[in-house]
Enzyme design. Sequence first.
Site, PDB file in Angstrom:
ATOM      1  N   GLY A 160       0.886  -1.107   0.176  1.00 45.58           N
ATOM      2  CA  GLY A 160      -0.010   0.106   0.205  1.00 45.58           C
ATOM      3  C   GLY A 160       0.878   1.442  -0.136  1.00 45.58           C
ATOM      4  O   GLY A 160       1.991   1.038   0.015  1.00 45.58           O
ATOM      5  N   GLY A 218       1.157   4.888   2.086  1.00 43.38           N
ATOM      6  CA  GLY A 218       0.770   6.218   2.928  1.00 43.38           C
ATOM      7  C   GLY A 218       1.287   7.491   2.744  1.00 43.38           C
ATOM      8  O   GLY A 218       2.061   7.543   1.928  1.00 43.38           O
ATOM      9  N   GLY A 262       5.289   7.152   2.273  1.00 39.99           N
ATOM     10  CA  GLY A 262       5.826   6.590   1.064  1.00 39.99           C
ATOM     11  C   GLY A 262       5.113   5.427   0.871  1.00 39.99           C
ATOM     12  O   GLY A 262       4.166   4.699   1.739  1.00 39.99           O
ATOM     13  N   VAL A 322       4.465   1.105   1.130  1.00 41.38           N
ATOM     14  CA  VAL A 322       5.104  -0.025   1.967  1.00 41.38           C
ATOM     15  C   VAL A 322       5.103  -1.349   1.242  1.00 41.38           C
ATOM     16  O   VAL A 322       4.297  -1.664   0.421  1.00 41.38           O
ATOM     17  CB  VAL A 322       3.753  -0.213   3.035  1.00 41.38           C
ATOM     18  CG1 VAL A 322       4.026  -1.200   4.119  1.00 41.38           C
ATOM     19  CG2 VAL A 322       3.760   1.225   3.756  1.00 41.38           C
ATOM     20  N   LYS A 330       8.607   0.196   5.207  1.00 40.42           N
ATOM     21  CA  LYS A 330       7.931   1.502   4.891  1.00 40.42           C
ATOM     22  C   LYS A 330       9.060   2.441   4.294  1.00 40.42           C
ATOM     23  O   LYS A 330      10.137   2.530   4.992  1.00 40.42           O
ATOM     24  CB  LYS A 330       7.449   2.113   5.996  1.00 40.42           C
ATOM     25  CG  LYS A 330       5.898   2.170   6.412  1.00 40.42           C
ATOM     26  CD  LYS A 330       5.625   3.090   7.195  1.00 40.42           C
ATOM     27  CE  LYS A 330       4.175   2.772   7.918  1.00 40.42           C
ATOM     28  NZ  LYS A 330       3.605   3.786   8.821  1.00 40.42           N
ATOM     29  N   ASP A 361      -2.420  10.340  16.415  1.00 41.40           N
ATOM     30  CA  ASP A 361      -2.977   9.941  14.859  1.00 41.40           C
ATOM     31  C   ASP A 361      -3.839   8.667  14.974  1.00 41.40           C
ATOM     32  O   ASP A 361      -3.431   7.928  14.201  1.00 41.40           O
ATOM     33  CB  ASP A 361      -1.917   9.908  14.048  1.00 41.40           C
ATOM     34  CG  ASP A 361      -2.634  10.018  12.509  1.00 41.40           C
ATOM     35  OD1 ASP A 361      -3.527  10.682  12.414  1.00 41.40           O
ATOM     36  OD2 ASP A 361      -1.773   9.742  11.528  1.00 41.40           O
TER      37      ASP A 361
HETATM   38  N1  LIG Z   1       3.409  -3.688   9.434  1.00 37.47           N
HETATM   39  C1  LIG Z   1       2.437  -3.847   8.258  1.00 37.47           C
HETATM   40  N2  LIG Z   1       1.972  -5.159   7.909  1.00 37.47           N
HETATM   41  C2  LIG Z   1       1.245  -5.285   6.954  1.00 37.47           C
HETATM   42  N3  LIG Z   1       0.610  -4.077   6.310  1.00 37.47           N
HETATM   43  C3  LIG Z   1       1.127  -2.856   6.586  1.00 37.47           C
HETATM   44  C4  LIG Z   1       2.017  -2.684   7.730  1.00 37.47           C
HETATM   45  N4  LIG Z   1       2.012  -1.392   7.804  1.00 37.47           N
HETATM   46  C5  LIG Z   1       1.616  -0.678   6.774  1.00 37.47           C
HETATM   47  N5  LIG Z   1       0.780  -1.603   6.188  1.00 37.47           N
HETATM   48  C6  LIG Z   1      -0.183  -1.408   5.220  1.00 37.47           C
HETATM   49  O1  LIG Z   1       0.698  -0.408   3.990  1.00 37.47           O
HETATM   50  C7  LIG Z   1      -0.468   0.565   3.686  1.00 37.47           C
HETATM   51  C8  LIG Z   1       0.112   1.926   3.944  1.00 37.47           C
HETATM   52  O2  LIG Z   1       0.415   2.234   5.171  1.00 37.47           O
HETATM   53  P1  LIG Z   1       0.919   3.528   5.923  1.00 37.47           P
HETATM   54  O3  LIG Z   1       0.748   3.040   7.233  1.00 37.47           O
HETATM   55  O4  LIG Z   1       1.832   3.942   5.363  1.00 37.47           O
HETATM   56  O5  LIG Z   1      -0.372   4.791   5.396  1.00 37.47           O
HETATM   57  P2  LIG Z   1      -1.923   4.770   6.235  1.00 37.47           P
HETATM   58  O6  LIG Z   1      -1.615   4.723   7.702  1.00 37.47           O
HETATM   59  O7  LIG Z   1      -2.742   3.874   5.471  1.00 37.47           O
HETATM   60  O8  LIG Z   1      -2.020   6.362   5.743  1.00 37.47           O
HETATM   61  P3  LIG Z   1      -1.002   7.531   6.506  1.00 37.47           P
HETATM   62  O9  LIG Z   1       0.089   7.386   6.113  1.00 37.47           O
HETATM   63  O10 LIG Z   1      -1.947   8.730   6.253  1.00 37.47           O
HETATM   64  O11 LIG Z   1      -1.360   7.462   7.967  1.00 37.47           O
HETATM   65  C9  LIG Z   1      -1.581   0.300   4.385  1.00 37.47           C
HETATM   66  O12 LIG Z   1      -2.549  -0.425   3.566  1.00 37.47           O
HETATM   67  C10 LIG Z   1      -1.251  -0.415   5.481  1.00 37.47           C
HETATM   68  O13 LIG Z   1      -2.313  -1.630   5.866  1.00 37.47           O
END
Ligand SMILES: Nc1ncnc2c1ncn2[C@@H]1O[C@H](COP(=O)(O)OP(=O)(O)OP(=O)(O)O)[C@@H](O)[C@H]1O
Length: 464
Positions: A163, A165, A168, A170, A184, A280
């Site tokens: 995904g 975020g 950047g 992930v 990430k 957050d």
């Molecule tokens: N530890 C993890 N294991 C599995 N998937 C993850 C993990 N961390 C993040 N993801 C997935 O990666 C994607 C991006 O996550 P990220 O935390 O960067 O952004 P977000 O929380 O969706 O948005 P923002 O950055 O605006 O808070 C999401 O779909 C999230 O479910």
Amino acid sequence: MKSQKSTTKQTRFVQNSPIKWVKHWPSGCSLYLILNIYRRMVHKGDLVVIGISVGLTIGIFIASLVFFGIRWYKKRAYLRRCSNVHSASTLPIRSNGRSSTIDSSADTTDSVSVNGLDNLAKKFQISWWSNRDKVRLASASGIPRYSHKDIQKATQNFTTILGHGAFGPVYKATMATGEVVAVKVLASDSQQGEREFQTEVSLLGRLHHRNLVNLVGYCVDKGQHMLIYEFMSNGSLASLLYGQEDRLLSWDERLQIALDISHGIEYLHDGAVPPVIHRDLKSANILLDRSMRAKVADFGLSKEQALDGSKSSLKGTHGYMDPAYISTYQFTTKSDIFSFGVILFELVTAIHPNQNLMAYINLASMSPDGVDDILDKRLVGESNLVVEARSLAVIAHKCLHKTPRKRPSIGEVSQAISKIKQKRLSKEVTMSFAEEDILQVVNRIGFQQVELSKMAAKNVPITV
Ligand SMILES: Nc1ncnc2c1ncn2[C@@H]1O[C@H](COP(=O)(O)OP(=O)(O)OP(=O)(O)O)[C@@H](O)[C@H]1O
């Protein structure tokens, strides 16, 4: 006359001074000459001034030596303490207000491990970050460092995207050890992201709890910054509630998720020293592992309460932000409680804050059973749903109180959710006992019928 007087004065000085002895030494003739010339050039008062100056210079020199020596010793002792943090077998903790010690090697505990990194982290937060500082901070936190090449290999050349975020992209990655993780990658042009990288490393280096997503590594290499987390195979709560996934979260699972999140926050607010405010909390930042247990993620905006005295610009996510914070710019633990209240309503209703959740909540609050109208319809048919959903909504309402100090503490919220869960469990047990009784009766009737039919076949007279 005047010169005669001065010669007499000089003779008297020579007679009373140690110089008079020198002139009698055969080998001291030349020394006597030098001292005599010197005596003529320098007055007694000047000698005193020179003596004091030399003394002062030596004094300052010794004092500087002592000062720098102490500083060097302290610095060495401090660095040794930092490097010992993760090898220490017991660490001081404060869990739910009680002081205690805990084995740091235990991986999943309701505990906090506090180390000497706090000051280091604060120091790094104040001064802008040089590359060397980043490396030092990260390695001091005891988190393993990986090279760009390691990550490139683990993510099959960055092709396994999970995904995207604000930080950047992930990626899913399989490390050389076989461990599956999420990586990430910080967008290289993001200064905000760089600050968040720093916060995550410094905070997650010292925070460990089964309801927080663990940071298992980092990478600062080839001008890139990456954070490596334990992999949460069921993704985010937001994607499960609103995504296209076929998987429907049962009421049981939702209650457990609510309890897990509350335990994660309780650890941050009441367990960590100093307390940590997440800032957050939202359903996208709640991740679920393969057993559907929830963990709080994304500590990029988090702050230690002690550091949070100054007002900074508004940060957080629209729909989850405490109105009191929006008007005062002052973020407290009670602002986290507000965001958690919103998440609780998401669990009950599956309505996203961007889809007017607040308006629905306000409508529902007009009557005691108002929440029934906004319940997630997909849950209909689950046992005890209505009663338990109403109880959870009451807790959520308290979290959303417009006056922050009237909102419950996270400890109180945890206890209230636990009670709902416990009641549910005991009801399930009673129900299963009742079901067992009925089953036994049915079996007994069946058995008796078989016996009767056998006896009837043998023409045995039946006595009642
Ligand atoms: N530890 C993890 N294991 C599995 N998937 C993850 C993990 N961390 C993040 N993801 C997935 O990666 C994607 C991006 O996550 P990220 O935390 O960067 O952004 P977000 O929380 O969706 O948005 P923002 O950055 O605006 O808070 C999401 O779909 C999230 O479910």
